[in-house]
Design a protein around this motif. Sequence first.
Motif, PDB file in Angstrom:
ATOM      1  N   PRO A 599       0.715  -1.174   0.057  1.00 23.74           N
ATOM      2  CA  PRO A 599      -0.118   0.015   0.049  1.00 23.74           C
ATOM      3  C   PRO A 599       0.850   1.192   0.001  1.00 23.74           C
ATOM      4  O   PRO A 599       1.966   1.188   0.834  1.00 23.74           O
ATOM      5  CB  PRO A 599      -0.689  -0.195   1.293  1.00 23.74           C
ATOM      6  N   GLY A 600       0.523   2.212  -0.841  1.00 27.90           N
ATOM      7  CA  GLY A 600       0.924   3.600  -0.690  1.00 27.90           C
ATOM      8  C   GLY A 600       2.125   3.596  -1.749  1.00 27.90           C
ATOM      9  O   GLY A 600       2.700   4.925  -2.105  1.00 27.90           O
ATOM     10  N   THR A 601       2.378   2.641  -2.627  1.00 23.59           N
ATOM     11  CA  THR A 601       3.503   2.634  -3.745  1.00 23.59           C
ATOM     12  C   THR A 601       2.693   3.333  -4.807  1.00 23.59           C
ATOM     13  O   THR A 601       1.641   3.326  -4.994  1.00 23.59           O
ATOM     14  CB  THR A 601       3.936   1.023  -3.968  1.00 23.59           C
ATOM     15  N   PRO A 602       3.744   3.304  -6.151  1.00 27.58           N
ATOM     16  CA  PRO A 602       3.232   4.154  -7.009  1.00 27.58           C
ATOM     17  C   PRO A 602       2.031   3.434  -7.799  1.00 27.58           C
ATOM     18  O   PRO A 602       1.276   3.954  -8.397  1.00 27.58           O
ATOM     19  CB  PRO A 602       4.379   4.533  -7.882  1.00 27.58           C
ATOM     20  N   VAL A 603       2.258   2.167  -7.794  1.00 29.54           N
ATOM     21  CA  VAL A 603       1.309   1.348  -8.455  1.00 29.54           C
ATOM     22  C   VAL A 603      -0.154   1.379  -7.773  1.00 29.54           C
ATOM     23  O   VAL A 603      -1.024   1.466  -8.524  1.00 29.54           O
ATOM     24  CB  VAL A 603       1.851  -0.244  -8.373  1.00 29.54           C
TER      25      VAL A 603
END
Length: 710
Positions: A599-603
């Motif tokens: 969670p929170g990653t660019p993807v």
Amino acid sequence: MHTAQRRVLGVTAVAAWLLLDAIRAAGPLLSNVLETGTVLAIGAALVVFAAGGVLAWVCALAGRHFGHGVVLLFMLGLVGITRLGMPLVGGGWLVAAGLYLTALALTTMVLASRVALGNGGSEPLVAGTMLGVAAAVAEQTVLRTWDAVWRTDLLGWIALGGLALLAVVNGWRCRRLEPVASSRGWWAYGLLWALIAVAFGNLAWVTSRLELRTSAAAALTIVALLAGAALAAQVRRTSAVVTAVLAVGGLAAAWFLFADAGAAPIASGTAVAGSAGTSVAAVALPVAVAVTALAAAQIMRPAHSSVARRLGAATVFGLAILLPAGAAEASVLVALPFAPGWVLAGCAGLVIGVAVWRAFAPWHETARPESPAPDSTEPETATAETVAEDAVDAPGAPTAPWIAPGVLLRVGVGLVVAAGAYAWTSATYEQPRALSADFLNAPTVVTWNINGGVQPGVTGGPAIELGEMASALVEGATDVVMLQEVERGSLLAGGTDTLEYFAGVIDLPYAYASAGDHRGVAVFTSRAHTNPHALALPAIDGPRDHVALAIDFMGATYATAQLAGPVLDADRAAQAEQLIAWLDAPQPTVLGGDLGAEPGTPVLTLFRDAGLVSAQDVAGSPGPTYLGTDPSGSEATIRDYVLGRGVEFSVFGTVGLPWSDHLPVVTRGTTGAVAPTDAVTDVNEPQPDAGPSPSPTASPTPSASPSNDS
């Protein structure tokens, strides 16, 4: 009275059956070692497959004192007993026992082959091999490719005990037979075995490659192997011209089967999924199998050699199995500069090409050991010396039969078995069921990366628990099941066909899309669905292609995908963008799968910006869904999601099942879709209460049952 050739047919067939089962069992064990390190796994595989030849050489020395037939009997009994103990051990003991079993099975196959060469030549050797593999495929059919060594049910014990009994009986019948003194062509026999392990004797590979249900694939595979046995048994009556003509067809068939196998994702349904190439592949399979078997029989022969060469030949046999099979499996681990199927096509081409060359070579040894006369009584003391190794057919010499004795009867029995396997499997597992017509406006959804059906070491593996996994899916009363890493024939997953196994047990409509190798994604639905379609998601810098699959169900689109791993950020973002564009439609959309990102990653930001909301964020706590490989739980994280657009999620949770390195994610989403109204019949019915939500399980070694929040 049985002749020596008939007896070696039986013992060779049993040894082949044992070897194929052992190779399939070794795959998940080496996969477990692979979790520790790639170099360690490669080293273990090389040692095991080379050790079989070394042990065979040692057993040949022992045979000079105790009798070669007696040593073969002992080895057959040892392999049978070791297999019986496999379901009783686990963890490191299971890995050691399974790899030891593989080396013993290789040794037994070499010993049985030498006895066959000394009592009839390559005809009973290769014919018996193909008959034994056909019997193993029949076993795979009954067991639904979930092999006996991984089971603890009655059917598994019957399979283990029955084969052990056959091994002892056939070894006893050959206890007084002696082997050929020296032989050549073991490399070709090893390459034939590589093709058998990966494709010819791998029911799941045939099922996925030809897009057939298990019933049809089993019948076709058994018939193909029987054709190989019949053709190999006539090698002494096959001229050079006939060999060349057959070789052309065999090369074309092998190229068609292997060169582009699994090149594009294909969605399939509950019935036999026919494509333009299915009919051609159904013809190509028996042609490729039969011609390759004939070619191996022409190359494998008694011939003079030194003691050192005999040791080397037996070792080469094991490595000739491992290296092509390993290269074909390597596409899931490393980026290859060629398609994996090219390796198999090359193996078949090499064996067939050398056989043609030998057939036309002026120095070609045309004669083989003479067979006992068809009306001879049992040669209880038959030895290699009773048949000349390099004798030339002379005037007045006994005429060789047009086909090796005993083969026709066994082929006839095999055809009956093929017909029975087709009828039983079709009637038991593949008949359509009556489906509810009730409309669902809040389906329950599960997404689960099943790790190819192999339980990893972090949760108590290695093991394959397809029965437990299927039971969990059935008991969940789920409406949409999204599965990733669905294996179909990979040796690293034990050669199982998880799609066909689940399809037979769950008995629900399904769609499947291949990722271009042994793996793919699948969706099962509790009611009929429509419009299955797939999207290729190539991993530009990674070893494996990826795929997404979508279906239309209850007025919404349900899609599943597995994106690139966590170290491939650029590839994963590119895949996410393709997936978002592909799913851009006005109807409600639910996406579930292993997205490989926390969670929170660019993807995840890309999906959020596209209007896809995470069920974890709306209806549940963000507990780990991926367990990692560290038993301490330090690698546990979130990689699996259910995302929705135009969907209101009401529950969310993970279920603590230990049979994969991922946990099943469960949610329920109201789509807002309504059933079409019919003036006569309105199938709208009220939905049951959502019920308690499974609570997230943070432990890296979860229990087998879910915990519920009130």
